[in-house]
Design an enzyme around this catalytic site. Sequence first.
Site, PDB file in Angstrom:
ATOM      1  N   LYS A   1       0.760  -1.046  -0.010  1.00  0.00           N
ATOM      2  CA  LYS A   1      -0.131  -0.089  -0.058  1.00  0.00           C
ATOM      3  C   LYS A   1       0.769   1.251   0.011  1.00  0.00           C
ATOM      4  CE  LYS A   1      -1.778   1.498   4.069  1.00  0.00           C
ATOM      5  NZ  LYS A   1      -1.521   2.907   4.403  1.00  0.00           N
ATOM      6  N   ASN A   2       1.788   1.279   0.850  1.00  0.00           N
ATOM      7  CA  ASN A   2       2.539   2.484   0.999  1.00  0.00           C
ATOM      8  C   ASN A   2       3.567   2.695  -0.085  1.00  0.00           C
ATOM      9  OD1 ASN A   2       1.135   3.082   3.341  1.00  0.00           O
ATOM     10  ND2 ASN A   2       2.586   2.379   4.783  1.00  0.00           N
TER      11      ASN A   2
ATOM     12  N   CYS B   1      -5.701   7.859   8.931  1.00  0.00           N
ATOM     13  CA  CYS B   1      -6.013   7.177  10.286  1.00  0.00           C
ATOM     14  C   CYS B   1      -5.836   8.167  11.304  1.00  0.00           C
ATOM     15  CB  CYS B   1      -5.132   6.035  10.571  1.00  0.00           C
ATOM     16  SG  CYS B   1      -5.575   4.629   9.476  1.00  0.00           S
TER      17      CYS B   1
ATOM     18  N   ARG C   1      -0.115  14.295  13.426  1.00  0.00           N
ATOM     19  CA  ARG C   1       0.669  14.044  12.556  1.00  0.00           C
ATOM     20  C   ARG C   1       0.961  15.064  11.519  1.00  0.00           C
ATOM     21  NH1 ARG C   1      -2.099   8.841   9.444  1.00  0.00           N
ATOM     22  NH2 ARG C   1      -0.243   8.410   8.820  1.00  0.00           N
TER      23      ARG C   1
ATOM     24  N   ASP D   1       3.137   0.357  12.565  1.00  0.00           N
ATOM     25  CA  ASP D   1       2.041  -0.549  11.910  1.00  0.00           C
ATOM     26  C   ASP D   1       1.628  -1.785  12.439  1.00  0.00           C
ATOM     27  OD1 ASP D   1       1.927   1.909  10.620  1.00  0.00           O
ATOM     28  OD2 ASP D   1       2.827   1.257   8.822  1.00  0.00           O
TER      29      ASP D   1
ATOM     30  N   ARG E   1      -9.319   0.042   3.433  1.00  0.00           N
ATOM     31  CA  ARG E   1      -8.266   1.083   2.742  1.00  0.00           C
ATOM     32  C   ARG E   1      -7.016   0.059   2.474  1.00  0.00           C
ATOM     33  NH1 ARG E   1      -7.274   5.305   6.719  1.00  0.00           N
ATOM     34  NH2 ARG E   1      -5.583   5.134   5.355  1.00  0.00           N
TER      35      ARG E   1
HETATM   36  N1  EPU Z   1       6.162  13.749  11.618  1.00  0.00           N
HETATM   37  C1  EPU Z   1       6.726  15.091  11.808  1.00  0.00           C
HETATM   38  N2  EPU Z   1       6.572  16.116  10.748  1.00  0.00           N
HETATM   39  C2  EPU Z   1       6.362  15.510   9.589  1.00  0.00           C
HETATM   40  C3  EPU Z   1       6.136  14.462   9.139  1.00  0.00           C
HETATM   41  C4  EPU Z   1       6.110  13.237  10.146  1.00  0.00           C
HETATM   42  O1  EPU Z   1       6.562  15.281  13.078  1.00  0.00           O
HETATM   43  O2  EPU Z   1       6.531  16.555   8.653  1.00  0.00           O
HETATM   44  C5  EPU Z   1       6.308  12.926  12.666  1.00  0.00           C
HETATM   45  C6  EPU Z   1       4.926  12.007  12.809  1.00  0.00           C
HETATM   46  O3  EPU Z   1       4.127  12.786  13.359  1.00  0.00           O
HETATM   47  C7  EPU Z   1       5.446  10.757  13.443  1.00  0.00           C
HETATM   48  C8  EPU Z   1       6.653  10.578  12.872  1.00  0.00           C
HETATM   49  O4  EPU Z   1       7.312  11.791  12.550  1.00  0.00           O
HETATM   50  O5  EPU Z   1       5.617  10.730  14.575  1.00  0.00           O
HETATM   51  C9  EPU Z   1       6.738   9.458  11.427  1.00  0.00           C
HETATM   52  O6  EPU Z   1       5.900  10.118  10.588  1.00  0.00           O
HETATM   53  P1  EPU Z   1       5.935   9.483   9.081  1.00  0.00           P
HETATM   54  O7  EPU Z   1       6.083  10.759   8.353  1.00  0.00           O
HETATM   55  O8  EPU Z   1       7.059   8.533   8.807  1.00  0.00           O
HETATM   56  O9  EPU Z   1       4.327   9.028   8.652  1.00  0.00           O
HETATM   57  P2  EPU Z   1       3.725   9.012   7.511  1.00  0.00           P
HETATM   58  O10 EPU Z   1       4.739   9.275   6.202  1.00  0.00           O
HETATM   59  O11 EPU Z   1       2.564  10.096   7.352  1.00  0.00           O
HETATM   60  C10 EPU Z   1       3.935   6.490   6.921  1.00  0.00           C
HETATM   61  C11 EPU Z   1       2.972   5.360   6.373  1.00  0.00           C
HETATM   62  C12 EPU Z   1       2.104   5.155   7.819  1.00  0.00           C
HETATM   63  C13 EPU Z   1       3.146   4.677   8.978  1.00  0.00           C
HETATM   64  C14 EPU Z   1       4.272   6.038   8.928  1.00  0.00           C
HETATM   65  C15 EPU Z   1       5.455   5.443   9.836  1.00  0.00           C
HETATM   66  C16 EPU Z   1       2.100   6.157   4.342  1.00  0.00           C
HETATM   67  C17 EPU Z   1       1.099   6.523   3.432  1.00  0.00           C
HETATM   68  N3  EPU Z   1       1.780   5.923   5.642  1.00  0.00           N
HETATM   69  O12 EPU Z   1       2.992   7.746   7.235  1.00  0.00           O
HETATM   70  O13 EPU Z   1       1.296   4.033   7.728  1.00  0.00           O
HETATM   71  O14 EPU Z   1       2.602   4.365  10.246  1.00  0.00           O
HETATM   72  O15 EPU Z   1       4.798   6.125   7.782  1.00  0.00           O
HETATM   73  O16 EPU Z   1       6.005   4.204   9.546  1.00  0.00           O
HETATM   74  O17 EPU Z   1       3.309   5.598   3.707  1.00  0.00           O
HETATM   75  C18 EPU Z   1      -0.426   2.610   7.958  1.00  0.00           C
HETATM   76  O18 EPU Z   1      -0.310   1.942   6.954  1.00  0.00           O
HETATM   77  O19 EPU Z   1      -1.271   2.040   8.570  1.00  0.00           O
HETATM   78  C19 EPU Z   1       0.170   3.635   8.272  1.00  0.00           C
HETATM   79  C20 EPU Z   1      -0.523   4.611   8.959  1.00  0.00           C
END
Ligand code: EPU
Length: 416
Positions: free
Chosen positions: A22-23, A116, A121, A304, A396
């Site tokens: 998915k990601n 989610c 975030r 996750d 999803r």
């Molecule tokens: N964070 C910040 N600032 C930012 C971005 C992130 O403070 O600008 C923080 C977040 O709040 C969090 C940490 O950094 O504490 C990591 O967040 P990350 O940006 O890595 O998360 P994401 O890219 O929004 C993706 C996956 C998530 C998965 C996370 C962590 C996608 C679409 N989503 O989210 O997947 O949990 O990385 O590995 O790629 C899931 O599949 O169930 C899911 C939530």
Amino acid sequence: MDKLVIEGGHTLEGEIYVSGAKNSAVAILPATLLTEETCIIKNLPSIKDVYYINNILLQLGAEVEESGCKFIINSLGVDTYEVDFELSKKLRASYYFVGALLGRFKKARVPFPGGCDIGIRPIDQHIKGFEALGARIKIEHGIIWAEADELIGTSIFLDVVSVGATINIMLAACLAKGTTVIENAAKEPYIVDTANFLNAMGANIKGAGTDEIKIKGVERLGGCEHCIIPDQMEAGTFMIAAAASRGNVLVKNVIPTHLDSISAKMREMGIKVIENGDSLQVVSNGRPRSANIKTMPYPGFPTDLQQPMSVLLSIAEGTAIVTESIYDGRFKHVDELRRMGAKINVEGRVAIIEGIKKLSGAPVCATDLRAGAAMVIAGLTAEGETVINNLTHIDRGYEKLEEKLLQIGAKLKRIP
Ligand code: EPU
């Protein structure tokens, strides 16, 4: 809204096949906007998040021909850089349209993403990256406006390790002038997969999978063919489900190294995990031993799979300390597990799980995607019937979950 009714207590046995990640899919599909030529993407999972991203591509004017898990995409006709509000808020990954549209048009207008509810975030690191490349960013009325006269490569040190920010900056930087260096980059397999896709389009990205990624800007990108990697979270979910049911399941189509942290933890708990090429066999006869987990960016134990693993720890022998270090709101499944008899105490970002012999079936709710997966595993292992409400989140991210589980001996049915 659909419900899932599970008759618990059946041992899972047989073979189960893992779909595309998915990601990766939700990053690679927007990346096709970076060329006017045709891209062929294979092994796409048939899940709602892919459907939502596809709808955004269509809304922007791309042509998408779907044939099973293969999409043939041509973005020549895309003539707008404005993403629709309703479409964008359906998922988290709509933020990748900022990087992709900025790269292609030097302009993007993307409503804030949804996804989610697992805690705060922010997207400040994405914005910091775009600004460092020379874009002007404005957030107004829930919309991200990005604009640049030109994008110029530079060095960006991420304050937090972020999957989304790392990929988004890669997308914007591919067609920038000069070299961009992302330091403290995330190392998840999705980042390597997206970089491989961009390189196949003609980008010059080195170091994906390490914490320093170098992107030398190129003049143009072209079409290519790419096959999405297997979904490590879906694979991990099946591995945990197999162990929770005390079963014997061959999880097929995996890249075993992507699952090292899960396999190692399961072995620590006394569960057999046998690697065989692109399959992992999980064998569990008795009650597993408890173990502590702490979620970390890749290659650490993934956030996750914290919720699914909490189910296994709820029925393990002993007490576990689960530390969630990525998201502050990823314990919503705990209240649901308590309805099923689990003994869990939460203090901030730490859950203390005292293992019990068996969970008991109950009506529960899938509060987010992985909490939903956790509830399915809980229902499969519990005594009696479990009814899971609100399957939207599960749909999803998991392709044909009921069908796949039925094939390995689960007893469950979806009620529309
Ligand atoms: N964070 C910040 N600032 C930012 C971005 C992130 O403070 O600008 C923080 C977040 O709040 C969090 C940490 O950094 O504490 C990591 O967040 P990350 O940006 O890595 O998360 P994401 O890219 O929004 C993706 C996956 C998530 C998965 C996370 C962590 C996608 C679409 N989503 O989210 O997947 O949990 O990385 O590995 O790629 C899931 O599949 O169930 C899911 C939530």
